[in-house]
Every structure is written in C-alpha cells, then in structure tokens.
Design an enzyme around this catalytic site. Structure first.
Site, PDB file in Angstrom:
ATOM      1  N   ASN A   9       0.868  -1.185   0.000  1.00 20.78           N
ATOM      2  CA  ASN A   9       0.000   0.000   0.000  1.00 20.78           C
ATOM      3  C   ASN A   9       0.902   1.231   0.000  1.00 20.78           C
ATOM      4  OD1 ASN A   9      -1.845   2.023   0.445  1.00 20.78           O
ATOM      5  ND2 ASN A   9      -2.364   1.384   2.541  1.00 20.78           N
ATOM      6  N   TRP A  10       0.965   1.895  -1.149  1.00 21.37           N
ATOM      7  CA  TRP A  10       1.882   3.055  -1.267  1.00 21.37           C
ATOM      8  C   TRP A  10       1.353   4.280  -0.542  1.00 21.37           C
ATOM      9  CZ3 TRP A  10       3.728   3.265  -7.145  1.00 21.37           C
ATOM     10  CH2 TRP A  10       4.388   2.067  -7.441  1.00 21.37           C
ATOM     11  N   LYS A  11       0.096   4.240  -0.132  1.00 25.14           N
ATOM     12  CA  LYS A  11      -0.553   5.401   0.509  1.00 25.14           C
ATOM     13  C   LYS A  11      -0.348   6.654  -0.355  1.00 25.14           C
ATOM     14  CE  LYS A  11      -0.202   3.128   4.960  1.00 25.14           C
ATOM     15  NZ  LYS A  11      -0.003   3.190   6.386  1.00 25.14           N
ATOM     16  N   HIS A  96      -9.432   1.299   6.227  1.00 26.63           N
ATOM     17  CA  HIS A  96      -8.089   1.543   6.756  1.00 26.63           C
ATOM     18  C   HIS A  96      -8.190   2.585   7.871  1.00 26.63           C
ATOM     19  CE1 HIS A  96      -3.892   2.597   7.086  1.00 26.63           C
ATOM     20  NE2 HIS A  96      -3.603   1.532   6.355  1.00 26.63           N
ATOM     21  N   GLU A  98      -6.471   4.995   8.603  1.00 26.29           N
ATOM     22  CA  GLU A  98      -6.241   6.382   8.160  1.00 26.29           C
ATOM     23  C   GLU A  98      -7.502   6.967   7.531  1.00 26.29           C
ATOM     24  OE1 GLU A  98      -2.737   5.388   5.947  1.00 26.29           O
ATOM     25  OE2 GLU A  98      -1.664   5.040   7.831  1.00 26.29           O
ATOM     26  N   GLU A 168      -4.638  -4.617  11.631  1.00 20.85           N
ATOM     27  CA  GLU A 168      -3.605  -3.588  11.718  1.00 20.85           C
ATOM     28  C   GLU A 168      -3.756  -2.816  13.024  1.00 20.85           C
ATOM     29  OE1 GLU A 168      -1.990  -2.407   7.596  1.00 20.85           O
ATOM     30  OE2 GLU A 168      -3.551  -1.008   8.166  1.00 20.85           O
ATOM     31  N   GLY A 174       3.237   2.546  10.799  1.00 24.79           N
ATOM     32  CA  GLY A 174       4.196   3.619  10.524  1.00 24.79           C
ATOM     33  C   GLY A 174       5.027   4.044  11.733  1.00 24.79           C
ATOM     34  N   SER A 213       4.238  -1.780  10.446  1.00 26.76           N
ATOM     35  CA  SER A 213       5.705  -1.774  10.582  1.00 26.76           C
ATOM     36  C   SER A 213       6.364  -3.087  10.187  1.00 26.76           C
ATOM     37  CB  SER A 213       6.100  -1.374  12.007  1.00 26.76           C
ATOM     38  OG  SER A 213       5.709  -0.040  12.249  1.00 26.76           O
ATOM     39  N   GLY A 234       3.045  -1.014   4.299  1.00 24.74           N
ATOM     40  CA  GLY A 234       2.999   0.405   3.950  1.00 24.74           C
ATOM     41  C   GLY A 234       4.375   0.897   3.550  1.00 24.74           C
TER      42      GLY A 234
HETATM   43  O1  LIG Z   1      -1.523  -0.265   4.790  1.00 22.55           O
HETATM   44  C1  LIG Z   1      -0.482  -0.480   5.400  1.00 22.55           C
HETATM   45  C2  LIG Z   1      -0.396  -0.357   6.826  1.00 22.55           C
HETATM   46  O2  LIG Z   1      -1.095   0.753   7.315  1.00 22.55           O
HETATM   47  C3  LIG Z   1       0.964  -0.526   7.430  1.00 22.55           C
HETATM   48  O3  LIG Z   1       1.772   0.598   7.216  1.00 22.55           O
HETATM   49  P1  LIG Z   1       3.314   0.525   7.633  1.00 22.55           P
HETATM   50  O4  LIG Z   1       3.860  -0.724   7.041  1.00 22.55           O
HETATM   51  O5  LIG Z   1       3.914   1.766   7.074  1.00 22.55           O
HETATM   52  O6  LIG Z   1       3.346   0.475   9.137  1.00 22.55           O
END
Ligand SMILES: O=C[C@H](O)COP(=O)(O)O
Length: 259
Positions: A9-11, A96, A98, A168, A174, A213, A234
C-alpha cells in the site's frame, strides 16, 4: 489451502518517476515467483502505469486504496467500484484506520463500501484494529469484533467468502513498532474463531493479513504463525528491494503449505 498474499500500500506517496523506478525493479525481481499472490495499491493516478508494467505477471494484481459508496452521479472527486473494475483493479482496501481517522469513515460507511466491492465481484480488504489505548486496556478482541460485526450485520458471514481481513493495530502503523508475531497470531486466531462461530468454511478460507511496521527483517516470524496468511505493507512497499525480499520470503516459506 490459503495462498500467501502480500499487499503493498503506497498510501499518498510517490511520483511518476518513483512509480516507474519501483515497478521496473519489481518487474525484474518478482517475475517467476509464483508461490504467493502480490497486490500493488498505488495512488489512483498511477494505477494505469502499474497495470501496464506488472499485470502481465500472472500473480500480481492491482489494488486500490479506497472507493466511493456511490456508483455514479454528482459526487465530485469520487471513483466507483465499476470504474475500478474497468481499469483492472481487483482488490480494494476498505476501513483503513487512516480513512477512519482522517475522513471520519464510520463502520456503517465501511460496510456499505464493502458491499459495493463485493457486488462488483472485486475483493475487499477490510482493515480492523485497535488504538494504543484500547490495546493497553485489553480491548483488542472487542474492537475487532465490533468492526467485523458491521459487515456481518448487513451482509452476513457469506460476505467474507473471497474477502481479505487485515489486522492492523493502529499503534503499529508507521511507528517502527510492530506487534510481536505472537500478539498478531492471537488476534488472527480470535478473528478466525469468531467467524467460525457462524461458518467454519468461511473461517478456514478467509485470508487474514497482518499490517503495521512490517519489513524484510521482521516478516519471516509472522509467516510462521498458523493464522497469518500474509502482510499489508505500507512504508516498506516503497522500497523495491525490501518489498521484493518480503515477497520472496513469503514465496519460500514452506509453512504456508500447511495453512
Ligand atoms: O496499509 C499499510 C499499513 O497501514 C501498514 O503501514 P506501515 O507498514 O507503514 O506500518
């Protein structure tokens, strides 16, 4: 048997240049790796670019990070499930933390999106998880059950056929502070047993991912947990070398054959 699934997931990250660099590296590294499924979920504007570069590799699919609850109409700025399907998206992340936090998405809205995704024959990736406070108070199971109940209430357990759940913990996203593999396994097992109360086949077949993470150094121990079927990545998915390593570890983890 559940196939391992790795979602990147590149966000809200990247540029045309970065996306091109990432996918040309992934193309070289991931071609020929067949023992797991891979999904790349870039920002919407780069979906087409990713599709052109990677979609000829059979086990790599396109993912979207969000979708609207409406199919069409005067909803400026929104994108529907049918449009996603039209351009080759197969998986859509929904709920998600976020989106819940910054866009005030309620369990009800998330359930509606989940339903739209299912109706379009796409695969929803439902994110569930607790805050740090809830974690400390021992409320994790309750929170996850509540978030899952929103789907069960309007769609029943059958909604989780051909669906993905991503556990999650919000405090692990993150932060560089992942849950331990055993902590994650405990919640994954709880989620599977919770669904099994209604349908054992759904519970046995639903893919449950861990996210928070994850990197190339800590991922292996997660794959050795019986109820963890893969990871939602992420930050580490923006590093092509690290992401490819995570995929390769999943593909060579023989333990998956027993799940
Ligand atoms: O979508 C991915 C998750 O929110 C995990 O994010 P992260 O690997 O940056 O902690």
């Amino acid at each position: 048997m559940r196939r391992p699934l790795i979602i990147g997931n590149w966000k809200l990250n990247g540029s045309k240049k970065i996306a091109n660099e990432l996918i040309s590296y992934l193309r070289k590294e991931l071609i020929g790796i067949e023992d797991c499924d891979i999904v790349i979920a870039p920002p919407i504007v780069y979906l087409h670019l990713v599709k052109q570069a990677l979609i000829s590799i059979s086990n790599i699919d396109l993912g979207a990070q969000n979708v609207d609850v409406n199919l069409s109409g005067a909803f400026t700025g929104e994108i529907s499930v049918n449009m996603m399907r039209d351009i080759g998206v197969k998986y859509i992340i929904v709920g998600h933390s976020e989106r819940r936090r910054y866009h005030n998405e309620s369990n009800e809205v998330i359930a509606q999106k989940f339903l739209m995704i299912k109706n379009a024959n796409l695969v929803p990736v439902l994110c569930v998880g607790e805050t740090e406070k809830e974690h400390i108070r021992g409320k994790t199971n309750e929170i996850c059950a509540h978030q899952i109940n929103a789907i069960l209430k309007i769609q029943g357990v059958a909604a989780f056929r051909n669906a993905v759940i991503a556990y999650e913990p919000i405090w692990a996203i993150g932060t560089g502070k992942s849950a331990t593999p055993l902590q994650a396994q405990t919640i994954h097992k709880f989620i599977r047993e919770y669904l099994a109360e209604q349908d054992t086949t759904v519970a046995k077949t639903v893919i449950i991912l861990y996210g928070g993470s994850i990197n190339d150094k800590n991922v292996a121990q997660f794959f050795y947990q019986p109820d963890i079927d893969g990871v939602l990545v992420g930050n580490a998915s923006l590093n092509a070398n690290v992401f490819s390593t995570i995929v390769k570890i999943a593909a060579t983890c023989k333990y998956f054959n027993t799940k």
